[in-house]
Design an enzyme around this catalytic site. Structure first.
Site, PDB file in Angstrom:
ATOM      1  N   PRO A 135       0.837  -1.209   0.000  1.00 53.54           N
ATOM      2  CA  PRO A 135       0.000   0.000   0.000  1.00 53.54           C
ATOM      3  C   PRO A 135       0.865   1.250   0.000  1.00 53.54           C
ATOM      4  O   PRO A 135       1.828   1.349   0.764  1.00 53.54           O
ATOM      5  CB  PRO A 135      -0.808  -0.123   1.295  1.00 53.54           C
ATOM      6  CG  PRO A 135      -0.018  -1.051   2.157  1.00 53.54           C
ATOM      7  CD  PRO A 135       0.727  -1.968   1.257  1.00 53.54           C
ATOM      8  N   ALA A 156      -0.071  -0.314  11.312  1.00 49.34           N
ATOM      9  CA  ALA A 156       1.342   0.048  11.335  1.00 49.34           C
ATOM     10  C   ALA A 156       1.539   1.559  11.258  1.00 49.34           C
ATOM     11  O   ALA A 156       0.587   2.341  11.183  1.00 49.34           O
ATOM     12  CB  ALA A 156       2.052  -0.634  10.152  1.00 49.34           C
ATOM     13  N   TYR A 192      -0.358   5.076  12.849  1.00 46.28           N
ATOM     14  CA  TYR A 192      -1.768   5.445  12.713  1.00 46.28           C
ATOM     15  C   TYR A 192      -2.567   4.820  13.869  1.00 46.28           C
ATOM     16  O   TYR A 192      -1.996   4.325  14.824  1.00 46.28           O
ATOM     17  CB  TYR A 192      -2.264   5.084  11.321  1.00 46.28           C
ATOM     18  CG  TYR A 192      -1.495   5.855  10.260  1.00 46.28           C
ATOM     19  CD1 TYR A 192      -1.623   7.241  10.148  1.00 46.28           C
ATOM     20  CD2 TYR A 192      -0.587   5.207   9.412  1.00 46.28           C
ATOM     21  CE1 TYR A 192      -0.885   7.961   9.213  1.00 46.28           C
ATOM     22  CE2 TYR A 192       0.159   5.925   8.482  1.00 46.28           C
ATOM     23  CZ  TYR A 192       0.012   7.294   8.384  1.00 46.28           C
ATOM     24  OH  TYR A 192       0.758   8.011   7.483  1.00 46.28           O
ATOM     25  N   ARG A 196      -1.614  -5.262   8.701  1.00 45.86           N
ATOM     26  CA  ARG A 196      -0.219  -4.841   8.534  1.00 45.86           C
ATOM     27  C   ARG A 196       0.293  -4.255   9.838  1.00 45.86           C
ATOM     28  O   ARG A 196      -0.402  -3.469  10.493  1.00 45.86           O
ATOM     29  CB  ARG A 196      -0.102  -3.799   7.417  1.00 45.86           C
ATOM     30  CG  ARG A 196       1.350  -3.551   6.973  1.00 45.86           C
ATOM     31  CD  ARG A 196       1.431  -2.541   5.853  1.00 45.86           C
ATOM     32  NE  ARG A 196       2.628  -2.767   5.046  1.00 45.86           N
ATOM     33  CZ  ARG A 196       3.312  -1.808   4.422  1.00 45.86           C
ATOM     34  NH1 ARG A 196       2.913  -0.557   4.497  1.00 45.86           N
ATOM     35  NH2 ARG A 196       4.383  -2.102   3.706  1.00 45.86           N
TER      36      ARG A 196
END
Length: 357
Positions: free
Chosen positions: A23, A174, A177, A224
């Site tokens: 991403p 991850a 955030y 993630r």
């Protein structure tokens, strides 16, 4: 030995290779957080990846971190994503939406609301706003009663993602955030059931994941993580213990995969590989660090037990990255000035490798 070009079963999907498009924020969405025809072309150009993970998609307006990013919290946004997923599928690809709640990494100039976080502790550095970088504001600390609503927002966005044609979702746990903020020992200074001990700090991540699985199923849900990462000023104590505990709970939920970034020492990551019984995606180089992931990094981690390898920046300038890796062709350089500038330049203008006979 496993190679990048072997197939892999992931949930209900058969991936034709083990190359994952990581991403990456590209801030090309239209007003209202809508996906665009250019985004459909961009992702479809890269459909030879075993799996595409989209840029971070906000699950709510208050969850939006940067201007120009897409959402999955309105009917119009769902409708705008359908041509994107259809274009990827028409080119034979598979695509999952990364659901990203920015938490404290946001600004009222972007959303019209004060950002929220586990505690009233601002992120380090400047955040992006419509008028340029500004110091990260102090977020509103979530009341205990409000926390489940934000965990549930991942699930609601996941439901909309499936409605829009996505094959699955990845929770962005991850890089500083919201989920990462709850895992942190300095962004999260709570004294209730969501803060303090390892059990409490992983609770939000587990609840968001469980809600998402309830919404769309475990075979469509991944997450993630960036163990030990320091993005936006987060810090984590007891990293091996913290993430081993989280992976234990994720294993109980039977999520489709865990996606680890190389944000801590290799021996710690290897311990987490041993602690995680399911499919593991590894991003072998530090996100936004000095080095891009290459074939050598991928082969190294496949040899260490990773199942899939995610490539970030190399996919920006190389829509045919899988073929370049397969044939040992040169990897084209990326123009960093076009990462976030908007428009199609540096977005749709990178060609496939030109063979000369």
């Amino acid at each position: 030995m496993t190679t990048l070009f072997d197939s892999h079963r992931l949930g209900d999907l058969t991936l034709p290779n083990r190359v994952v498009m990581a991403p990456m924020t590209r801030v090309r969405a239209a007003a209202g957080g809508l996906a665009t025809p250019s985004m459909a072309t961009y992702y479809a150009q890269r459909a030879t990846a075993g799996l595409i993970l989209t840029e971070g998609v906000q699950p709510s307006l208050i969850g939006q971190s940067n201007p120009g990013t897409p959402g999955l919290h309105t009917d119009e946004q769902v409708e705008s994503w359908r041509p994107v997923t259809a274009a990827v599928h028409a080119n034979g690809g598979r695509i999952s939406a990364q659901i990203m709640h920015g938490g404290r990494v946001s600004h009222s100039d972007t959303t019209g609301m004060q950002p929220v976080g586990p505690s009233a502790v601002p992120a380090a550095g400047d955040v992006f706003t419509p008028t340029g970088p500004q110091p990260a504001p102090v977020p509103r600390a979530l009341d205990t009663a409000d926390v489940p609503e934000h965990a549930q927002s991942y699930a609601e966005a996941a439901r909309r993602a499936v409605d829009a044609g996505f094959d699955g979702v990845e929770l962005h746990g991850a890089n500083g955030y919201l989920i990462s903020q709850f895992l942190s020992s300095n962004a999260n200074v709570r004294t209730d059931r969501y803060g303090g001990s390892v059990t409490n700090r992983i609770r939000f991540a587990v609840e968001a994941t469980a809600a998402t699985i309830d919404a769309v199923g475990k075979t469509r849900t991944g997450i993630r993580l960036s163990p030990g990462g320091t993005f936006w000023g987060v810090a984590e104590t007891d990293v091996p213990v913290l993430y081993a505990a989280l992976l234990t709970e994720l294993a109980r939920l039977e999520v489709a995969y865990v996606h680890l970034e190389a944000t801590t020492d290799e021996h710690v990551l290897l311990g987490l590989r041993r602690a995680w019984p399911g499919t593991l995606i590894v991003n072998p180089t530090l996100p936004m660090g000095p080095k891009q992931t290459g074939r050598t990094d991928a082969d190294h981690w496949l040899g260490l037990g990773a199942d899939l390898i995610s490539f970030g920046r190399a996919f920006i300038a190389n829509p045919d990255l899988v073929e370049r890796l397969r044939l040992g062709l040169p990897i084209a350089p990326v123009d960093e000035a076009t990462y976030y500038q908007g428009g199609d330049a540096g977005y749709l203008t990178y060609p496939a490798y030109q063979h000369t006979g």
